[in-house]
Design an enzyme around this catalytic site. Structure first.
Site, PDB file in Angstrom:
ATOM      1  N   THR A  11      14.341  45.358  25.679  1.00 14.65           N
ATOM      2  CA  THR A  11      14.923  45.905  27.003  1.00 14.65           C
ATOM      3  C   THR A  11      14.974  44.959  27.940  1.00 14.65           C
ATOM      4  O   THR A  11      16.090  44.575  28.234  1.00 14.65           O
ATOM      5  CB  THR A  11      13.903  47.189  27.480  1.00 14.65           C
ATOM      6  OG1 THR A  11      13.603  48.213  26.258  1.00 14.65           O
ATOM      7  CG2 THR A  11      14.395  47.731  28.424  1.00 14.65           C
ATOM      8  N   LYS A 100       2.834  41.248  31.625  1.00 16.77           N
ATOM      9  CA  LYS A 100       1.673  41.403  32.616  1.00 16.77           C
ATOM     10  C   LYS A 100       0.404  41.304  31.818  1.00 16.77           C
ATOM     11  O   LYS A 100      -0.603  40.926  32.366  1.00 16.77           O
ATOM     12  CB  LYS A 100       1.717  42.853  33.120  1.00 16.77           C
ATOM     13  CG  LYS A 100       1.830  43.971  32.353  1.00 16.77           C
ATOM     14  CD  LYS A 100       2.060  45.223  33.023  1.00 16.77           C
ATOM     15  CE  LYS A 100       2.142  46.326  31.914  1.00 16.77           C
ATOM     16  NZ  LYS A 100       3.725  46.244  31.401  1.00 16.77           N
ATOM     17  N   ILE A 131      10.620  44.287  42.364  1.00 13.63           N
ATOM     18  CA  ILE A 131       9.987  44.059  43.857  1.00 13.63           C
ATOM     19  C   ILE A 131       9.641  42.695  43.815  1.00 13.63           C
ATOM     20  O   ILE A 131       8.816  42.440  43.194  1.00 13.63           O
ATOM     21  CB  ILE A 131       8.741  45.015  44.096  1.00 13.63           C
ATOM     22  CG1 ILE A 131       9.292  46.241  43.915  1.00 13.63           C
ATOM     23  CG2 ILE A 131       8.482  44.627  45.660  1.00 13.63           C
ATOM     24  CD1 ILE A 131       7.994  47.209  43.924  1.00 13.63           C
ATOM     25  N   ASP A 196      -2.174  49.854  32.778  1.00 15.31           N
ATOM     26  CA  ASP A 196      -1.077  48.924  33.313  1.00 15.31           C
ATOM     27  C   ASP A 196      -1.376  48.694  34.634  1.00 15.31           C
ATOM     28  O   ASP A 196      -1.137  47.440  35.089  1.00 15.31           O
ATOM     29  CB  ASP A 196       0.052  49.957  33.035  1.00 15.31           C
ATOM     30  CG  ASP A 196       1.411  49.345  33.675  1.00 15.31           C
ATOM     31  OD1 ASP A 196       1.850  48.360  32.873  1.00 15.31           O
ATOM     32  OD2 ASP A 196       1.605  49.661  34.829  1.00 15.31           O
ATOM     33  N   LYS A 200      -1.923  44.859  36.655  1.00 16.34           N
ATOM     34  CA  LYS A 200      -1.027  44.354  37.676  1.00 16.34           C
ATOM     35  C   LYS A 200      -2.137  44.097  38.848  1.00 16.34           C
ATOM     36  O   LYS A 200      -1.914  42.937  39.741  1.00 16.34           O
ATOM     37  CB  LYS A 200      -0.165  45.435  38.054  1.00 16.34           C
ATOM     38  CG  LYS A 200       1.084  45.392  36.858  1.00 16.34           C
ATOM     39  CD  LYS A 200       1.821  46.834  37.099  1.00 16.34           C
ATOM     40  CE  LYS A 200       3.060  46.827  36.108  1.00 16.34           C
ATOM     41  NZ  LYS A 200       3.726  47.989  36.130  1.00 16.34           N
TER      42      LYS A 200
END
Lengths: 401, 401
Positions: A11, A100, A131, A196, A200
């Site tokens: 992806t 990550k 972002i 997840d 981060k």
């Protein structure tokens, strides 16, 4: 011309190729040179793909080609991404990654390796998708002592919580729907259990402190226990339930955690809905600032990877400053951190609860079989002891602000 | 060591000194060298001030001192800031400024001068105070084709509109109160007429296009005509009234404008309240992103100036890329731009209005002496003609989204 190799044509990797192709003119202008995709490493072949002839299966072809100076690692996972990244950096090739997992595990080491080899290890896409947050932390907020970062860093859980809030639906139903729509993985644990978001916030916290915040030591609680009833109360309290990933310096020490929190409608994160992410940063001069956007998705994430390539192109042979040492940040035991709690207990426990928690604020949302209240500020330990003393709760959610 | 001179020891200038002093350790670490304030240029003396002995009155002392490599221009206004900045850049000294007036007027020229002299003209503090927005546009969103910027760029007007909304008060009363509190100037035109926001959107638009957007050609309308009645309707429509500064690429061309708009509660700018500012950016890959924080104030603005000094320190003898050519961007005539309008007319004009605007949506907020409605999408020209044909309105506010 900068020759680029993309590792992993999934992806994000195919997104990188698409972004470079679609925005060619503007990217080359901003980079001050032309970016060219020379190789795409993947185990698979892609017959009929316009980049078919760039696909290779052997990483060494890339490693041994002196023309390749920038590598996009969009494979994900630790291995072989870790090995490939190390080899690339040792060969003086910059690495730009969306991974990550790898950054949270080996960030400081790979940054150090880049320094030693006069190249860069950049990871804007590893947090918050499109972002810009890594670069603002590293380049913009350079005059600030940062003392708190609070983020909505996982789009899947934010989508689920938003749907629960809007439709009055329960977690399991919304998760199922999200899986059907492709917004949640078939194995949803990494998202819904907060893993997840944990990686981060570990990355952001490490950059904030300039040292390593070990993600394995971050208290992490997911959203699986949040119910439609919780949102009924939240609405009554003019609050929303959000999965927050935060780290904060307090007078008692520095802590980091991931958990669902109730936040008030004045909170800038209140309106961050659906798959959007946002990061709220507090500095001693600037006060609050916030960065908002699409936290995931092929093109936003790829756009961030490409912005890293542009940065490499602008700094040939030079390592862009990034402070993230191997030394570990000491984290407070979460039991010693203080806050208020929203609690639901069975109706018959009302008096017991009122006695255990000296000062409480009842929340009446018309659910007659239970008694709900907000506690005073107390440590997690104190809260746990009190709630255990009355035999536990139906649910409890922390309050932020 | 980097020797810095500060021009103008007013609010922002003294803030720069305070930020450098307070956050010395972290700033020097991020800069990779020590920052030292060598001179402070001001017409006044500051007896008793800890930096008293650094105060000088003659710019030439600074200009002729080869040790000084970075100059903070925190004087404001065009002259003598313009002359000083040019001389500094011609001498190869980088200039970091908070002066939106000067940047809007001479940005491309000063950037070009910096390039020619291997130094930098940086202006992070000129828009959005402490919000990192210039650097994200220049360094982070480098893989994007940006097509729209929408900002709340003036804290004074946002404070006034927020107070009007919250207290149901009228413009004049809130302005008076804001002036008493020091949130508005005694001569408030630059803020309330939108001139300040106009300069700022000119700067952001120029960076978006890489060419000059002339602020004198930007349609600018202030908030002086907004009344408490407008907010009664806005509430009914679940909207808020915000002074938006925007520039957008449309299929008909590129336009820029400053005006009050009604925005819906789902809009990310809806919750930007009080003195806070925010900038909303749309790119073709990333979609929407937003940057939020304190748009003014001594320390936030100074923090942004110091982040520019740090950037200069990191790039000695090197010009950081910034695209802003002298060539002017052609702007659409605002009359040809399209949108919906909220309109209030006298009650007796209801039928006339319904006939003039073929398809309208009535807004009934219980104000019996008037008839209020929202139009279809139409050009400004078309709207003006129709409203003139029925003898004008009590007020009209544009709708965004």
């Amino acid at each position: 011309m900068i020759q680029v190799a993309v590792l992993g044509y999934g992806t994000v990797g195919s997104g990188v190729v698409e972004v470079i192709e679609t925005n060619k003119a503007v990217i080359n202008k901003k980079a001050g040179t032309e970016l060219n995709i020379k190789y795409i490493l993947d185990l698979r072949d892609f017959p009929g793909d316009p980049y078919e002839d760039k696909v290779v299966h052997d990483f060494n072809m890339i490693l041994e080609d002196p023309e390749v100076t920038v590598i996009c690692e969009t494979m994900g996972g630790i291995d072989p991404a870790y090995t490939f990244s190390k080899k690339a950096l040792l060969a003086g090739k910059s690495v730009c990654t969306s991974n990550k997992e790898l950054v949270a595990n080996h960030g400081s080491e790979l940054i150090q390796l880049a320094k030693e080899n006069h190249c860069n290890y950049l990871f804007e896409a590893s947090v918050g998708g499109g972002i810009p947050i890594i670069r603002p932390l590293n380049y913009s907020l350079t005059a600030e002592k940062l003392d708190a970062i609070t983020g909505i860093l996982n789009g899947t859980t934010n989508y689920i919580l938003t749907k629960m809030e809007e439709d009055g639906a329960d977690f399991a139903d919304v998760l199922k729907e999200a899986q059907e729509k492709g917004y949640a993985e078939r194995k949803p644990e990494a998202d819904v259990e907060g893993y997840d978001a944990c990686r981060k916030i570990a990355i952001l916290s490490s950059l904030m402190k300039g040292k390593t915040v070990n993600y394995e030591k971050i208290y992490t609680e997911g959203i699986t226990k949040i119910t439609s009833a919780d949102f009924i109360y939240a609405k009554k309290m003019k609050r929303s339930v959000k999965l927050l990933a935060m780290s904060k310096g307090t007078e008692d020490g520095f802590f980091a955690m991931v958990a669902p929190f109730m936040i008030p409608e004045e909170h800038p994160l209140f309106n961050v809905k659906g798959v959007f992410n946002a990061v709220y940063v507090h500095g001693n001069m600037l006060g609050d600032s916030m960065y908002y956007g699409r936290g995931a998705g092929k093109l936003p994430t790829a756009s961030a990877v490409v912005s890293d390539i542009v940065d490499c192109a602008r700094h040939p042979g030079k390592t862009i400053m990034c402070f993230w040492d191997a030394e570990q940040v000491e984290l407070m035991d979460i039991a010693d951190t203080k806050r208020r709690f929203f609690v639901r207990v069975k109706a018959e426990k009302k008096e017991e609860a009122a006695a255990a928690f000296s000062s409480i604020e009842e929340v009446n949302a018309g659910l007659t079989e239970e008694f709900a209240f907000v506690t005073d500020v107390m440590t997690e330990k104190e809260f746990d002891e009190k709630i255990a003393s009355i035999g536990g709760s139906i649910n409890r959610i922390r309050l932020e602000n």
